[in-house]
Design an enzyme around this catalytic site. Structure first.
Site, PDB file in Angstrom:
ATOM      1  N   LYS A  12       1.104  -1.212   0.008  1.00 36.95           N
ATOM      2  CA  LYS A  12      -0.036  -0.187  -0.154  1.00 36.95           C
ATOM      3  C   LYS A  12       0.998   1.311   0.257  1.00 36.95           C
ATOM      4  CE  LYS A  12      -2.565  -0.446   3.093  1.00 36.95           C
ATOM      5  NZ  LYS A  12      -1.701  -1.472   3.729  1.00 36.95           N
TER       6      LYS A  12
ATOM      7  N   ARG B 139      -9.789   1.674   8.893  1.00 36.97           N
ATOM      8  CA  ARG B 139      -9.596   0.612   8.599  1.00 36.97           C
ATOM      9  C   ARG B 139     -10.422  -0.217  10.504  1.00 36.97           C
ATOM     10  NH1 ARG B 139      -3.302   0.771   8.888  1.00 36.97           N
ATOM     11  NH2 ARG B 139      -2.266  -0.705   8.934  1.00 36.97           N
TER      12      ARG B 139
ATOM     13  N   ARG C  78      10.827  -6.436   4.796  1.00 40.02           N
ATOM     14  CA  ARG C  78      11.434  -4.955   4.862  1.00 40.02           C
ATOM     15  C   ARG C  78      12.073  -3.554   5.097  1.00 40.02           C
ATOM     16  NH1 ARG C  78       4.756  -2.935   5.085  1.00 40.02           N
ATOM     17  NH2 ARG C  78       4.822  -2.849   7.576  1.00 40.02           N
TER      18      ARG C  78
ATOM     19  N   ARG D 291      11.125  -1.841  10.938  1.00 42.63           N
ATOM     20  CA  ARG D 291       9.869  -1.582  11.417  1.00 42.63           C
ATOM     21  C   ARG D 291      10.100  -2.348  13.229  1.00 42.63           C
ATOM     22  NH1 ARG D 291       4.959  -0.059   8.155  1.00 42.63           N
ATOM     23  NH2 ARG D 291       3.140  -0.822   9.660  1.00 42.63           N
TER      24      ARG D 291
ATOM     25  N   ARG E 182      -0.968  -7.888  13.258  1.00 42.76           N
ATOM     26  CA  ARG E 182      -1.981  -7.344  12.655  1.00 42.76           C
ATOM     27  C   ARG E 182      -2.593  -7.944  11.013  1.00 42.76           C
ATOM     28  NH1 ARG E 182       3.475  -4.795  10.709  1.00 42.76           N
ATOM     29  NH2 ARG E 182       2.246  -3.132   9.246  1.00 42.76           N
TER      30      ARG E 182
HETATM   31  P1  AMP Z   1       0.427   0.938   8.931  1.00 38.20           P
HETATM   32  O1  AMP Z   1       1.585   1.627   8.555  1.00 38.20           O
HETATM   33  O2  AMP Z   1      -1.073   1.388   8.135  1.00 38.20           O
HETATM   34  O3  AMP Z   1       1.051  -0.175   8.646  1.00 38.20           O
HETATM   35  O4  AMP Z   1      -0.211   1.318  10.559  1.00 38.20           O
HETATM   36  C1  AMP Z   1       0.666   0.851  10.930  1.00 38.20           C
HETATM   37  C2  AMP Z   1       0.127   0.662  12.771  1.00 38.20           C
HETATM   38  O5  AMP Z   1      -1.146   2.276  13.085  1.00 38.20           O
HETATM   39  C3  AMP Z   1      -1.502  -0.314  12.582  1.00 38.20           C
HETATM   40  O6  AMP Z   1      -0.638  -1.620  13.223  1.00 38.20           O
HETATM   41  C4  AMP Z   1      -2.119   0.534  13.788  1.00 38.20           C
HETATM   42  O7  AMP Z   1      -1.629   0.082  14.763  1.00 38.20           O
HETATM   43  C5  AMP Z   1      -1.678   1.849  13.442  1.00 38.20           C
HETATM   44  N1  AMP Z   1      -2.764   1.867  12.802  1.00 38.20           N
HETATM   45  C6  AMP Z   1      -2.236   2.968  11.377  1.00 38.20           C
HETATM   46  N2  AMP Z   1      -3.471   3.075  11.015  1.00 38.20           N
HETATM   47  C7  AMP Z   1      -4.268   3.426  11.095  1.00 38.20           C
HETATM   48  C8  AMP Z   1      -6.213   3.709  11.303  1.00 38.20           C
HETATM   49  N3  AMP Z   1      -6.858   3.699  10.632  1.00 38.20           N
HETATM   50  N4  AMP Z   1      -6.909   3.240  12.670  1.00 38.20           N
HETATM   51  C9  AMP Z   1      -6.093   2.561  13.916  1.00 38.20           C
HETATM   52  N5  AMP Z   1      -4.845   2.317  13.849  1.00 38.20           N
HETATM   53  C10 AMP Z   1      -3.860   2.811  12.864  1.00 38.20           C
END
Ligand code: AMP
Length: 221
Positions: free
Chosen positions: A13, A88, A127, A161, A172
């Protein structure tokens, strides 16, 4: 254009969002990146978000929606945006609909990136992300940087990360299936979903995505 990008962790993404946002001339809004920026600035929001993120869980809706709303209201997002990682879950999707309704605007498409689960695990394990800018993403095998551990784009340090560890990835993925996947049906009922395969070279996936976004009618499977 107003687009939502959906897909499991490791679907690419972030990588595709950066490329698509540039092609479509809209800002890339990633709630994950916004949280990570808050963590590096050590804000209260960052401290709160980190505990949820490190465990692989979603940050509570109230703070997430407020943060996303604030970002979408910035002047650069007036004519469109590409949302990456938001909404999400269904209540975030409903909150987004309400926000857009208040502004008299609608989403144009929801791009759903499909990738098999075994591929997700391989992608996440390798990653590496830039400390300066988390949209600069590499992979130790699939897209290695020219110099190991150094970002090709800005020279920043590459790191893994905290939430890319194997245990957290499992959580996740489960969170994705139970909480995020239902938004695909939610958006299908609005005729917005375009599903593409996220396998193959990065350029090809971008082409596929652009083609899918051009389509007049969403392919609501
Ligand atoms: P990402 O970088 O999109 O993989 O997001 C990393 C982490 O940030 C996720 O596993 C959640 O803990 C948090 N996060 C990101 N976007 C959201 C969202 N829309 N709602 C809740 N938690 C989020």
């Amino acid at each position: 254009m107003r687009i939502v990008l959906v897909g499991p962790p490791g679907a690419g993404k972030g990588t595709q969002a950066v490329r698509l946002a540039e092609k479509l001339a809209v800002p890339h809004i990633s709630t994950g990146d916004l949280f990570r920026a808050n963590i590096s600035r050590q804000t209260e929001l960052g401290k709160l978000a980190k505990s949820y993120m490190d465990a692989g869980n979603l940050v509570p809706d109230e703070v997430t929606i407020a943060m996303a709303k604030d970002r979408m209201e910035q002047p650069d997002a007036v004519n469109g945006f590409l949302l990456d990682g938001f909404p999400r879950n269904v209540s975030q999707a409903e909150a987004l609909d309400a926000l857009l309704r208040d502004e008299g605007i609608t989403l144009d498409a929801v791009l759903d990136l499909e990738v098999p689960e075994e591929e997700v695990v391989k992608r996440i394990a390798g990653r590496r992300v830039c400390r300066n800018e988390s949209a600069h993403v590499f992979h130790v095998t699939y897209s290695p940087p020219e110099r190991q551990g150094v970002c090709d784009v800005c020279g920043g340090e590459l790191y893994q990360r905290d939430d890319d560890s194997e245990d957290t990835v499992r959580t996740r993925l489960e969170v994705y299936h139970t909480q995020t996947e239902p938004i695909i049906d939610y958006y299908k009922s609005q005729g917005l979903v375009r599903t593409i395969s996220s396998l193959g070279p990065v350029d090809e996936i971008t082409e596929r995505a652009l083609e899918a976004l051009k389509g007049e009618k969403a392919e609501n499977k």
